[in-house]
Design a protein around this motif. Structure first.
Motif, PDB file in Angstrom:
ATOM      1  N   MET A  78      -4.952  -1.891  -6.645  1.00 49.58           N
ATOM      2  CA  MET A  78      -4.691  -3.042  -5.788  1.00 49.58           C
ATOM      3  C   MET A  78      -4.620  -4.330  -6.605  1.00 49.58           C
ATOM      4  O   MET A  78      -3.797  -5.203  -6.321  1.00 49.58           O
ATOM      5  CB  MET A  78      -5.743  -3.123  -4.683  1.00 49.58           C
ATOM      6  N   TYR A 119      -6.859   2.998   0.796  1.00 55.76           N
ATOM      7  CA  TYR A 119      -6.637   1.591   0.441  1.00 55.76           C
ATOM      8  C   TYR A 119      -6.990   0.666   1.603  1.00 55.76           C
ATOM      9  O   TYR A 119      -7.600  -0.386   1.401  1.00 55.76           O
ATOM     10  CB  TYR A 119      -5.184   1.378   0.009  1.00 55.76           C
ATOM     11  N   ILE A 168       0.843  -1.203   0.000  1.00 61.14           N
ATOM     12  CA  ILE A 168       0.000   0.000   0.000  1.00 61.14           C
ATOM     13  C   ILE A 168       0.873   1.246   0.000  1.00 61.14           C
ATOM     14  O   ILE A 168       0.585   2.212  -0.725  1.00 61.14           O
ATOM     15  CB  ILE A 168      -0.978   0.003   1.194  1.00 61.14           C
ATOM     16  N   ASN A 201      -1.313  -4.660  -8.309  1.00 60.14           N
ATOM     17  CA  ASN A 201      -0.248  -4.993  -7.367  1.00 60.14           C
ATOM     18  C   ASN A 201      -0.519  -6.302  -6.634  1.00 60.14           C
ATOM     19  O   ASN A 201       0.081  -6.585  -5.603  1.00 60.14           O
ATOM     20  CB  ASN A 201      -0.056  -3.841  -6.381  1.00 60.14           C
ATOM     21  N   ARG A 210     -10.127  -2.103   1.652  1.00 58.08           N
ATOM     22  CA  ARG A 210      -9.951  -3.508   2.039  1.00 58.08           C
ATOM     23  C   ARG A 210     -10.969  -3.897   3.114  1.00 58.08           C
ATOM     24  O   ARG A 210     -11.590  -4.957   3.060  1.00 58.08           O
ATOM     25  CB  ARG A 210      -8.513  -3.714   2.531  1.00 58.08           C
ATOM     26  N   LEU A 265      -2.900  -7.372  -4.815  1.00 56.84           N
ATOM     27  CA  LEU A 265      -3.508  -7.352  -3.489  1.00 56.84           C
ATOM     28  C   LEU A 265      -4.968  -7.787  -3.544  1.00 56.84           C
ATOM     29  O   LEU A 265      -5.538  -8.190  -2.536  1.00 56.84           O
ATOM     30  CB  LEU A 265      -3.413  -5.954  -2.875  1.00 56.84           C
TER      31      LEU A 265
END
Length: 141
Positions: free
Chosen positions: A94, A25, A10, A97, A29, A99
């Motif tokens: 996200m 971020y 993050i 990346n 989540r 995530l």
């Protein structure tokens, strides 16, 4: 993914994309976890739970109002979030990346025109008479 590596990821995303505060971020989540709960979609064995962009927007709205109440708009604006498309940008940052995961059908377009921020985050806290009246255009110079 371990908490430390999630936080590091993050930090890297927020350093690369300055539009959104790092807290946006973490909030997203948490809102995703909330959305999984309210949609009642239990994961199948060895399968990731998936929610659509529209389901996520609904969950984000509910979670944000619960967390921040009348300050929701202020908090989101402070984090750089001004419309539903911003949530989509955060989600796809996200995803890029690793995530979050996406399906072939998921796209940034899923977050377009989700809801009006005034109606979603301010209107629930207006007095009922004002909340039911249309917003007048201001012609002040």
């Amino acid at each position: 993914m371990q908490a430390a590596s999630f936080e590091e990821a993050i930090e890297q995303i927020a350093a690369q994309d300055l539009r959104y505060h790092r807290e946006a971020y973490f909030f997203l989540r948490e809102a995703l976890d909330h959305t999984h709960k309210i949609t009642g979609k239990p994961p199948k064995k060895n399968e990731l739970r998936h929610v659509s962009g529209q389901e996520l927007l609904k969950g984000i709205r509910e979670y944000a109002l619960h967390q921040f109440g009348p300050m929701t708009s202020t908090v989101l604006e402070e984090w750089g979030i001004k419309c539903c498309e911003d949530f989509g940008e955060i989600v796809f940052n996200m995803v890029e990346n690793k995530l979050l995961a996406k399906t072939e059908q998921d796209s940034r377009e899923d977050f377009r025109n989700g809801y009006d921020f005034h109606d979603a985050f301010r209107k629930p806290f207006l007095p009922s008479r004002i909340a039911s009246e249309p917003i007048a255009e201001s012609n002040q110079s």
